[in-house]
Design a protein around this motif. Structure first.
Motif, PDB file in Angstrom:
ATOM      1  N   ASP A  44       0.808  -1.220   0.000  1.00 54.75           N
ATOM      2  CA  ASP A  44       0.000   0.000   0.000  1.00 54.75           C
ATOM      3  C   ASP A  44       0.842   1.272   0.000  1.00 54.75           C
ATOM      4  O   ASP A  44       0.501   2.246  -0.659  1.00 54.75           O
ATOM      5  CB  ASP A  44      -0.940   0.017   1.210  1.00 54.75           C
ATOM      6  CG  ASP A  44      -2.031  -1.033   1.113  1.00 54.75           C
ATOM      7  OD1 ASP A  44      -2.273  -1.534  -0.003  1.00 54.75           O
ATOM      8  OD2 ASP A  44      -2.639  -1.345   2.145  1.00 54.75           O
ATOM      9  N   TRP A  45       1.928   1.271   0.737  1.00 55.73           N
ATOM     10  CA  TRP A  45       2.690   2.513   0.905  1.00 55.73           C
ATOM     11  C   TRP A  45       3.787   2.670  -0.139  1.00 55.73           C
ATOM     12  O   TRP A  45       4.027   3.757  -0.623  1.00 55.73           O
ATOM     13  CB  TRP A  45       3.295   2.566   2.293  1.00 55.73           C
ATOM     14  CG  TRP A  45       2.302   2.890   3.355  1.00 55.73           C
ATOM     15  CD1 TRP A  45       1.015   2.449   3.436  1.00 55.73           C
ATOM     16  CD2 TRP A  45       2.501   3.722   4.471  1.00 55.73           C
ATOM     17  NE1 TRP A  45       0.416   2.947   4.548  1.00 55.73           N
ATOM     18  CE2 TRP A  45       1.312   3.738   5.211  1.00 55.73           C
ATOM     19  CE3 TRP A  45       3.579   4.438   4.933  1.00 55.73           C
ATOM     20  CZ2 TRP A  45       1.175   4.456   6.375  1.00 55.73           C
ATOM     21  CZ3 TRP A  45       3.436   5.153   6.107  1.00 55.73           C
ATOM     22  CH2 TRP A  45       2.242   5.164   6.809  1.00 55.73           C
ATOM     23  N   VAL A  46       4.473   1.578  -0.455  1.00 58.93           N
ATOM     24  CA  VAL A  46       5.638   1.666  -1.320  1.00 58.93           C
ATOM     25  C   VAL A  46       5.360   1.090  -2.704  1.00 58.93           C
ATOM     26  O   VAL A  46       5.840   1.583  -3.698  1.00 58.93           O
ATOM     27  CB  VAL A  46       6.829   0.911  -0.671  1.00 58.93           C
ATOM     28  CG1 VAL A  46       8.045   0.974  -1.546  1.00 58.93           C
ATOM     29  CG2 VAL A  46       7.126   1.450   0.697  1.00 58.93           C
ATOM     30  N   GLY A  47       4.536   0.043  -2.753  1.00 60.71           N
ATOM     31  CA  GLY A  47       4.330  -0.690  -3.998  1.00 60.71           C
ATOM     32  C   GLY A  47       5.295  -1.856  -4.052  1.00 60.71           C
ATOM     33  O   GLY A  47       6.318  -1.878  -3.367  1.00 60.71           O
ATOM     34  N   LEU A  48       4.967  -2.840  -4.842  1.00 62.46           N
ATOM     35  CA  LEU A  48       5.813  -4.013  -4.997  1.00 62.46           C
ATOM     36  C   LEU A  48       6.089  -4.233  -6.475  1.00 62.46           C
ATOM     37  O   LEU A  48       5.290  -3.857  -7.332  1.00 62.46           O
ATOM     38  CB  LEU A  48       5.124  -5.253  -4.424  1.00 62.46           C
ATOM     39  CG  LEU A  48       4.908  -5.277  -2.924  1.00 62.46           C
ATOM     40  CD1 LEU A  48       4.044  -6.454  -2.530  1.00 62.46           C
ATOM     41  CD2 LEU A  48       6.235  -5.346  -2.199  1.00 62.46           C
ATOM     42  N   ASP A  49       7.231  -4.847  -6.773  1.00 62.90           N
ATOM     43  CA  ASP A  49       7.566  -5.187  -8.147  1.00 62.90           C
ATOM     44  C   ASP A  49       6.676  -6.356  -8.563  1.00 62.90           C
ATOM     45  O   ASP A  49       6.845  -7.469  -8.079  1.00 62.90           O
ATOM     46  CB  ASP A  49       9.045  -5.555  -8.233  1.00 62.90           C
ATOM     47  CG  ASP A  49       9.554  -5.567  -9.654  1.00 62.90           C
ATOM     48  OD1 ASP A  49       8.914  -4.943 -10.519  1.00 62.90           O
ATOM     49  OD2 ASP A  49      10.599  -6.190  -9.898  1.00 62.90           O
ATOM     50  N   ARG A  50       5.704  -6.067  -9.435  1.00 66.60           N
ATOM     51  CA  ARG A  50       4.701  -7.069  -9.785  1.00 66.60           C
ATOM     52  C   ARG A  50       4.450  -7.122 -11.283  1.00 66.60           C
ATOM     53  O   ARG A  50       4.818  -6.212 -12.021  1.00 66.60           O
ATOM     54  CB  ARG A  50       3.369  -6.741  -9.116  1.00 66.60           C
ATOM     55  CG  ARG A  50       3.383  -6.837  -7.620  1.00 66.60           C
ATOM     56  CD  ARG A  50       2.066  -6.396  -7.068  1.00 66.60           C
ATOM     57  NE  ARG A  50       1.938  -6.722  -5.665  1.00 66.60           N
ATOM     58  CZ  ARG A  50       1.005  -6.222  -4.889  1.00 66.60           C
ATOM     59  NH1 ARG A  50       0.120  -5.373  -5.362  1.00 66.60           N
ATOM     60  NH2 ARG A  50       0.928  -6.554  -3.624  1.00 66.60           N
ATOM     61  N   LYS A  51       3.778  -8.189 -11.675  1.00 67.26           N
ATOM     62  CA  LYS A  51       3.319  -8.352 -13.048  1.00 67.26           C
ATOM     63  C   LYS A  51       1.798  -8.430 -13.006  1.00 67.26           C
ATOM     64  O   LYS A  51       1.233  -9.189 -12.220  1.00 67.26           O
ATOM     65  CB  LYS A  51       3.899  -9.638 -13.643  1.00 67.26           C
ATOM     66  CG  LYS A  51       3.395  -9.949 -15.035  1.00 67.26           C
ATOM     67  CD  LYS A  51       4.086 -11.150 -15.635  1.00 67.26           C
ATOM     68  CE  LYS A  51       3.652 -12.418 -14.938  1.00 67.26           C
ATOM     69  NZ  LYS A  51       4.088 -13.640 -15.601  1.00 67.26           N
ATOM     70  N   VAL A  52       1.127  -7.614 -13.832  1.00 72.15           N
ATOM     71  CA  VAL A  52      -0.332  -7.615 -13.903  1.00 72.15           C
ATOM     72  C   VAL A  52      -0.726  -8.080 -15.292  1.00 72.15           C
ATOM     73  O   VAL A  52      -0.255  -7.541 -16.294  1.00 72.15           O
ATOM     74  CB  VAL A  52      -0.904  -6.193 -13.654  1.00 72.15           C
ATOM     75  CG1 VAL A  52      -2.419  -6.200 -13.779  1.00 72.15           C
ATOM     76  CG2 VAL A  52      -0.482  -5.676 -12.305  1.00 72.15           C
ATOM     77  N   GLU A  53      -1.592  -9.088 -15.356  1.00 73.98           N
ATOM     78  CA  GLU A  53      -2.110  -9.587 -16.628  1.00 73.98           C
ATOM     79  C   GLU A  53      -3.604  -9.319 -16.678  1.00 73.98           C
ATOM     80  O   GLU A  53      -4.331  -9.711 -15.764  1.00 73.98           O
ATOM     81  CB  GLU A  53      -1.846 -11.083 -16.761  1.00 73.98           C
ATOM     82  CG  GLU A  53      -0.374 -11.437 -16.772  1.00 73.98           C
ATOM     83  CD  GLU A  53      -0.125 -12.926 -16.672  1.00 73.98           C
ATOM     84  OE1 GLU A  53      -1.011 -13.661 -16.176  1.00 73.98           O
ATOM     85  OE2 GLU A  53       0.966 -13.362 -17.080  1.00 73.98           O
ATOM     86  N   LEU A  54      -4.059  -8.617 -17.717  1.00 70.47           N
ATOM     87  CA  LEU A  54      -5.483  -8.341 -17.917  1.00 70.47           C
ATOM     88  C   LEU A  54      -6.029  -9.319 -18.938  1.00 70.47           C
ATOM     89  O   LEU A  54      -5.458  -9.495 -20.009  1.00 70.47           O
ATOM     90  CB  LEU A  54      -5.689  -6.911 -18.415  1.00 70.47           C
ATOM     91  CG  LEU A  54      -5.262  -5.793 -17.477  1.00 70.47           C
ATOM     92  CD1 LEU A  54      -5.472  -4.443 -18.141  1.00 70.47           C
ATOM     93  CD2 LEU A  54      -6.025  -5.857 -16.179  1.00 70.47           C
ATOM     94  N   TYR A  55      -7.142  -9.964 -18.591  1.00 73.87           N
ATOM     95  CA  TYR A  55      -7.765 -10.970 -19.440  1.00 73.87           C
ATOM     96  C   TYR A  55      -9.193 -10.567 -19.775  1.00 73.87           C
ATOM     97  O   TYR A  55      -9.855  -9.896 -18.993  1.00 73.87           O
ATOM     98  CB  TYR A  55      -7.817 -12.329 -18.724  1.00 73.87           C
ATOM     99  CG  TYR A  55      -6.481 -12.961 -18.501  1.00 73.87           C
ATOM    100  CD1 TYR A  55      -5.918 -13.774 -19.471  1.00 73.87           C
ATOM    101  CD2 TYR A  55      -5.778 -12.754 -17.322  1.00 73.87           C
ATOM    102  CE1 TYR A  55      -4.680 -14.372 -19.279  1.00 73.87           C
ATOM    103  CE2 TYR A  55      -4.541 -13.345 -17.117  1.00 73.87           C
ATOM    104  CZ  TYR A  55      -3.998 -14.152 -18.095  1.00 73.87           C
ATOM    105  OH  TYR A  55      -2.780 -14.734 -17.901  1.00 73.87           O
ATOM    106  N   SER A  56      -9.673 -11.034 -20.927  1.00 77.56           N
ATOM    107  CA  SER A  56     -11.084 -10.909 -21.247  1.00 77.56           C
ATOM    108  C   SER A  56     -11.843 -11.854 -20.330  1.00 77.56           C
ATOM    109  O   SER A  56     -11.507 -13.041 -20.229  1.00 77.56           O
ATOM    110  CB  SER A  56     -11.329 -11.284 -22.711  1.00 77.56           C
ATOM    111  OG  SER A  56     -12.706 -11.460 -22.926  1.00 77.56           O
ATOM    112  N   CYS A  57     -12.856 -11.344 -19.661  1.00 79.78           N
ATOM    113  CA  CYS A  57     -13.620 -12.193 -18.735  1.00 79.78           C
ATOM    114  C   CYS A  57     -14.497 -13.194 -19.491  1.00 79.78           C
ATOM    115  O   CYS A  57     -14.892 -14.210 -18.930  1.00 79.78           O
ATOM    116  CB  CYS A  57     -14.485 -11.324 -17.826  1.00 79.78           C
ATOM    117  SG  CYS A  57     -13.519 -10.268 -16.737  1.00 79.78           S
ATOM    118  N   MET A  58     -14.798 -12.915 -20.750  1.00 78.25           N
ATOM    119  CA  MET A  58     -15.662 -13.811 -21.538  1.00 78.25           C
ATOM    120  C   MET A  58     -14.866 -14.937 -22.193  1.00 78.25           C
ATOM    121  O   MET A  58     -15.281 -16.086 -22.180  1.00 78.25           O
ATOM    122  CB  MET A  58     -16.406 -13.009 -22.619  1.00 78.25           C
ATOM    123  CG  MET A  58     -17.291 -11.910 -22.044  1.00 78.25           C
ATOM    124  SD  MET A  58     -18.579 -12.542 -20.980  1.00 78.25           S
ATOM    125  CE  MET A  58     -19.793 -12.953 -22.184  1.00 78.25           C
TER     126      MET A  58
END
Length: 110
Positions: A44-58
């Motif tokens: 919440d305060w600093v952030g983390l090194d992450r990977k975000v994948e966005l997918y079609s929900c359908m």
């Protein structure tokens, strides 16, 4: 003289409280719940090194992938808002967020 004693007493009380608080923190440092809370605060305060994948929900098709310093924005009530490297990404798609460097295990169907 009375003021000196009051100051001395308040300093002693503050030190005792600090030592007591540190003892509690050290005794709880091995607990998983405390470790999870610390990770949430860091996220919440600093952030983390992450990977975000966005997918079609359908269809389940991968639409976009982001990597970087990622924080969830809890202020949004409709959809999800992410802060990726300081830029806001608002989505109502399905997503997966993984911390880079975290162990991933394969799920096998039996």
């Amino acid at each position: 003289m009375k003021i000196k004693n009051n100051i001395k007493n308040s300093v002693v009380k503050t030190l005792m409280l600090a030592v007591f608080g540190a003892g509690i923190l050290f005794s709880l440092s091995g607990c998983e719940k405390v470790a999870n809370s610390a990770k949430n605060i860091q996220s919440d305060w600093v952030g983390l090194d992450r990977k975000v994948e966005l997918y079609s929900c359908m269809t389940g098709k991968l639409i976009k992938e982001y990597r970087g310093d990622v924080r969830l924005n809890p202020e949004d009530f409709h959809g999800t808002s992410l802060l990726i490297d300081g830029k806001k990404v608002h989505t109502n798609l399905c997503f997966v967020i993984a911390e880079i460097g975290a162990k991933e295990e394969n799920i096998t169907n039996k």
